[in-house]
Design a protein around this motif. Sequence first.
Motif, PDB file in Angstrom:
ATOM      1  N   ASN A 127       0.816  -1.089   0.080  1.00 35.99           N
ATOM      2  CA  ASN A 127       0.000   0.032   0.087  1.00 35.99           C
ATOM      3  C   ASN A 127       0.868   1.305  -0.081  1.00 35.99           C
ATOM      4  OD1 ASN A 127      -2.050   2.018  -0.004  1.00 35.99           O
ATOM      5  ND2 ASN A 127      -2.797   1.273   2.385  1.00 35.99           N
ATOM      6  N   LYS A 128       0.982   1.879  -1.132  1.00 36.42           N
ATOM      7  CA  LYS A 128       1.904   3.062  -1.259  1.00 36.42           C
ATOM      8  C   LYS A 128       1.099   4.158  -1.288  1.00 36.42           C
ATOM      9  CE  LYS A 128       5.750   0.377  -1.245  1.00 36.42           C
ATOM     10  NZ  LYS A 128       6.458   0.486  -0.035  1.00 36.42           N
ATOM     11  N   SER A 129      -0.204   4.149  -1.324  1.00 33.19           N
ATOM     12  CA  SER A 129      -1.085   5.356  -1.315  1.00 33.19           C
ATOM     13  C   SER A 129      -1.010   6.220  -0.307  1.00 33.19           C
ATOM     14  CB  SER A 129      -2.396   4.935  -1.878  1.00 33.19           C
ATOM     15  OG  SER A 129      -3.515   6.168  -1.960  1.00 33.19           O
ATOM     16  N   TYR A 130      -1.112   7.663  -0.281  1.00 32.71           N
ATOM     17  CA  TYR A 130      -1.164   8.479   0.393  1.00 32.71           C
ATOM     18  C   TYR A 130      -2.598   9.135   0.725  1.00 32.71           C
ATOM     19  CZ  TYR A 130       3.594   8.087   1.334  1.00 32.71           C
ATOM     20  OH  TYR A 130       5.002   7.501   1.797  1.00 32.71           O
ATOM     21  N   ASP A 131      -3.600   8.560  -0.050  1.00 24.95           N
ATOM     22  CA  ASP A 131      -5.018   8.759   0.378  1.00 24.95           C
ATOM     23  C   ASP A 131      -5.331   8.389   1.501  1.00 24.95           C
ATOM     24  OD1 ASP A 131      -4.792  10.217  -2.087  1.00 24.95           O
ATOM     25  OD2 ASP A 131      -6.007   8.816  -3.191  1.00 24.95           O
ATOM     26  N   VAL A 132      -6.623   8.910   2.057  1.00 23.08           N
ATOM     27  CA  VAL A 132      -6.869   8.304   3.399  1.00 23.08           C
ATOM     28  C   VAL A 132      -8.305   7.827   3.147  1.00 23.08           C
ATOM     29  CG1 VAL A 132      -7.603   8.668   5.740  1.00 23.08           C
ATOM     30  CG2 VAL A 132      -5.476   9.627   4.875  1.00 23.08           C
ATOM     31  N   ARG A 133      -8.667   6.512   3.322  1.00 20.80           N
ATOM     32  CA  ARG A 133      -9.982   6.270   3.284  1.00 20.80           C
ATOM     33  C   ARG A 133     -10.435   5.643   4.343  1.00 20.80           C
ATOM     34  NH1 ARG A 133      -8.124   5.450  -2.118  1.00 20.80           N
ATOM     35  NH2 ARG A 133      -7.358   3.150  -1.502  1.00 20.80           N
ATOM     36  N   ILE A 134     -11.414   6.013   5.069  1.00 20.65           N
ATOM     37  CA  ILE A 134     -11.970   5.222   6.489  1.00 20.65           C
ATOM     38  C   ILE A 134     -13.377   5.283   6.208  1.00 20.65           C
ATOM     39  CG2 ILE A 134     -11.965   5.411   8.799  1.00 20.65           C
ATOM     40  CD1 ILE A 134     -10.150   7.717   8.687  1.00 20.65           C
ATOM     41  N   GLU A 135     -13.736   3.788   6.148  1.00 26.32           N
ATOM     42  CA  GLU A 135     -15.220   3.572   5.664  1.00 26.32           C
ATOM     43  C   GLU A 135     -15.974   2.864   6.705  1.00 26.32           C
ATOM     44  OE1 GLU A 135     -14.564   1.198   2.313  1.00 26.32           O
ATOM     45  OE2 GLU A 135     -14.190   2.858   0.851  1.00 26.32           O
ATOM     46  N   ASN A 136     -17.272   3.292   6.645  1.00 26.45           N
ATOM     47  CA  ASN A 136     -18.101   2.573   7.609  1.00 26.45           C
ATOM     48  C   ASN A 136     -17.794   2.644   9.067  1.00 26.45           C
ATOM     49  OD1 ASN A 136     -20.578   1.140   8.316  1.00 26.45           O
ATOM     50  ND2 ASN A 136     -19.904  -0.844   7.719  1.00 26.45           N
ATOM     51  N   PHE A 137     -17.347   3.594   9.602  1.00 26.79           N
ATOM     52  CA  PHE A 137     -17.034   3.796  10.953  1.00 26.79           C
ATOM     53  C   PHE A 137     -18.142   4.442  11.831  1.00 26.79           C
ATOM     54  CE2 PHE A 137     -15.565   7.712   9.146  1.00 26.79           C
ATOM     55  CZ  PHE A 137     -15.479   8.645  10.127  1.00 26.79           C
ATOM     56  N   ASP A 138     -17.962   4.196  13.308  1.00 32.66           N
ATOM     57  CA  ASP A 138     -18.765   5.006  14.384  1.00 32.66           C
ATOM     58  C   ASP A 138     -17.844   5.619  15.283  1.00 32.66           C
ATOM     59  OD1 ASP A 138     -20.724   3.452  13.018  1.00 32.66           O
ATOM     60  OD2 ASP A 138     -20.920   1.969  14.572  1.00 32.66           O
ATOM     61  N   VAL A 139     -18.137   6.738  15.663  1.00 32.04           N
ATOM     62  CA  VAL A 139     -17.650   7.366  16.865  1.00 32.04           C
ATOM     63  C   VAL A 139     -18.357   7.592  17.709  1.00 32.04           C
ATOM     64  CG1 VAL A 139     -16.270   9.447  17.427  1.00 32.04           C
ATOM     65  CG2 VAL A 139     -15.886   8.191  15.341  1.00 32.04           C
ATOM     66  N   SER A 140     -18.306   7.291  19.100  1.00 26.67           N
ATOM     67  CA  SER A 140     -19.069   7.646  20.294  1.00 26.67           C
ATOM     68  C   SER A 140     -18.214   8.322  21.347  1.00 26.67           C
ATOM     69  CB  SER A 140     -19.586   6.349  20.874  1.00 26.67           C
ATOM     70  OG  SER A 140     -20.431   5.746  19.932  1.00 26.67           O
ATOM     71  N   PHE A 141     -19.257   9.018  22.248  1.00 21.80           N
ATOM     72  CA  PHE A 141     -18.658   9.777  23.291  1.00 21.80           C
ATOM     73  C   PHE A 141     -19.523   9.424  24.552  1.00 21.80           C
ATOM     74  CE2 PHE A 141     -17.779  13.304  26.295  1.00 21.80           C
ATOM     75  CZ  PHE A 141     -16.324  13.559  26.048  1.00 21.80           C
ATOM     76  N   GLY A 142     -18.918   8.608  25.229  1.00 23.00           N
ATOM     77  CA  GLY A 142     -19.529   7.969  26.368  1.00 23.00           C
ATOM     78  C   GLY A 142     -21.003   7.044  25.554  1.00 23.00           C
ATOM     79  N   GLU A 143     -22.146   7.537  25.962  1.00 26.59           N
ATOM     80  CA  GLU A 143     -23.298   6.589  25.351  1.00 26.59           C
ATOM     81  C   GLU A 143     -23.804   7.438  24.155  1.00 26.59           C
ATOM     82  OE1 GLU A 143     -24.379   3.725  26.441  1.00 26.59           O
ATOM     83  OE2 GLU A 143     -22.541   3.771  27.874  1.00 26.59           O
ATOM     84  N   ARG A 144     -23.371   8.504  23.904  1.00 25.16           N
ATOM     85  CA  ARG A 144     -23.792   9.500  22.802  1.00 25.16           C
ATOM     86  C   ARG A 144     -23.114   9.035  21.575  1.00 25.16           C
ATOM     87  NH1 ARG A 144     -23.003  15.193  22.024  1.00 25.16           N
ATOM     88  NH2 ARG A 144     -21.293  15.018  23.325  1.00 25.16           N
ATOM     89  N   VAL A 145     -24.010   8.826  20.458  1.00 28.71           N
ATOM     90  CA  VAL A 145     -23.277   8.517  19.298  1.00 28.71           C
ATOM     91  C   VAL A 145     -23.006   9.821  18.334  1.00 28.71           C
ATOM     92  CG1 VAL A 145     -23.627   7.291  17.171  1.00 28.71           C
ATOM     93  CG2 VAL A 145     -24.337   6.146  19.252  1.00 28.71           C
ATOM     94  N   LEU A 146     -21.852   9.999  17.936  1.00 29.82           N
ATOM     95  CA  LEU A 146     -21.718  11.082  17.196  1.00 29.82           C
ATOM     96  C   LEU A 146     -21.654  10.766  15.655  1.00 29.82           C
ATOM     97  CD1 LEU A 146     -18.364  12.449  19.410  1.00 29.82           C
ATOM     98  CD2 LEU A 146     -20.863  12.984  19.606  1.00 29.82           C
TER      99      LEU A 146
END
Length: 695
Positions: free
Chosen positions: A159-178
């Motif tokens: 993997n030599k690409s410098y593109d950033v691909r983050i797919e299908n992700f979740d982020v939460s803060f405590g019980e709160r879904v961001l």
Amino acid sequence: MASCSDILRSEFPELDGEVFAYVTGILHSSGADFESVDELVEAVGELLQEVSRDGKDERAIREVCQRLFNCLQGPHHSPPHPLTDASTDLLPGLLLKRGQTSMVNAKKLEKAEAKLKAKQDKRMERDSVKSSGPPVLEEATASQAASKKETRMESSGKNKSYDVRIENFDVSFGERVLLAGADLNLAFGRRYGLVGRNGLGKTTLLKMIASRSLRIPSHISILHVEQEVAGDETPALQSVLECDTIRESLLREEKELTAKVNAGRGEGTEGARLSEIYAKLEEIEADKAPARASVILAGLGFNAKMQQQTTKEFSGGWRMRLALARALFARPDLLLLDEPTNMLDVRAILWLENYLQTWQSTILVVSHDRNFLNTVATDIIHLHSQRLDTYRGDFENFMKTKEERLKNQQREYEAQQQYREHIQVFIDRFRYNANRASQVQSKLKLLEKLPELKPVDKESEVMMKFPDGFEKFSPPILQLDEVDFCYDPSHYIFRSLSVSADLESRICVVGENGAGKSTMLKILMGELAPVRGIRHAHRNLKIGYFSQHHVDQLDLNISAVELLARKFPGKTEEEYRHQLGSYGVSGELAVRPVASLSGGQKSRVAFAQMTMSCPNFYILDEPTNHLDMETIEALAKALNKFRGGIILVSHDECFIRLVCHELWVCENATVTRIEGGFDQYRDILKEQFRKEGFL
């Protein structure tokens, strides 16, 4: 009593090995932590419903979970299943037989595992400190589905690409879904502005990327300008140079080898190695590094003398500038900036805008400054409704495109609603007509096939109101006459300073950091006494002050409601809530610990506290820091409606233009009024840049 494994095998006889191992792993490793059946349903209910071959409904799934919960609470709770262990990382497909296909979405399973692991880590951390000190604040967690292709490429080094691909992700803060099921794609070399309302998770997302809680290929270097540089004996210029670890390592090795050769302790290979080092130093243009670091520092306001000062001699604000200078010098593949203009004056902002336009790698910046985003950003990422939408172009183009997209979405929704109603009228009219039965069935199927469009989910308008503590009284209202001031007799901040303001004043004070802007505000308020000269304030003048360090004045361990109750005792909770609600701090935000609020939400609490006593004159020091654009606009509207005097310090060009009629420039130990306003001041700064070679 039947074990959890027995219950699962009985209710789901065709459960594949992967799902069985995953569910039993949760039950045995986290069973003691489930406080109710609701928590158990949340953990495994959706998964069990998905794999149920006999189509169990929610009620049936809940009954199964109740049995599992009772089993976990009972005295005969069975030991962990031999295939599962809390410390084992279960990868999708690990337990599948040859040719067998999983009954669940693999990515969903991976995300569920990541969520479970994050929850366990958080619980372990909380338990480890529970006995010592105050309760731990909620922390952010992230989970995402892995791309097997990217994982293989990463492990093989292809993997030599410098593109950033983050797919299908979740982020939460405590019980709160961001963020839920979000995608983030950053093309190498483009500059992205991340925008959205306060408290939705912009800063949290940057932290998740910087900590690599979201997977980023290991060959992509990341720098997040978040913490100020530590104060020590290192000179500012050297602190920046040390960011280039390759250059520093080569110079150190060259010094050691040269010392060996000069002392006659060489082994005969030093000459060849020194030749290699000199070649590499020349290749990376090491000799030009001090000049490049000096230019960056100068652009951010460090003069020649300051560049030689040790880092411990600088205030926190200047150390943040130093952290930004180090990041710019290091040139990472992905640069993360969180409100970089907050720490800068107008001159430094103009320099930074110009510098970043030639940036070669990728930038992701959170900013509330419209002009900064219009100048720097090539793309805008809008965080809303727990997702990320990307728009090509600067901020103004984003606003136009978003507005047009929302109008089209609403038009499509309304057109479909009319079409649905038209079909429904036909169905209702001929539902019991035998001759039209086939047509009715056809129309029903047509309704079922129509995609379900949703109306536009409009963000609520931000409202602010500054109550009038207004009564007419004749000038002079607030005045400094021939004032001298110094902290140190060898260096005067002001000489013969004379300024005045009245109840109609809308004044903005600008100037480089260190020119005395905040000091002048404190003299005007009477917090600092002049060395010479007179401060005059009307006896009925009541000043409300907003400090750029307002967070330092808030007790972070109590709620916003408690904060107001302590500051202004004797009122009802409803009155405190109403006051906070006037600044967008409502519902559960008002009773959460202030420490858990975002920077913008803390600012709103400070506004609510400042206006509680109904001042008739406001002195505001950097009031827009940490506020989102909608709140800045609401603040400007509120100040324009306020019937009283205003003096403010700000670097936000858009905000200055919306509110202020006068511009005072703080420089050379005095204050000068600029007749041409902000446009003239910007032209003056650009001319200075040209003379200094920055443009």
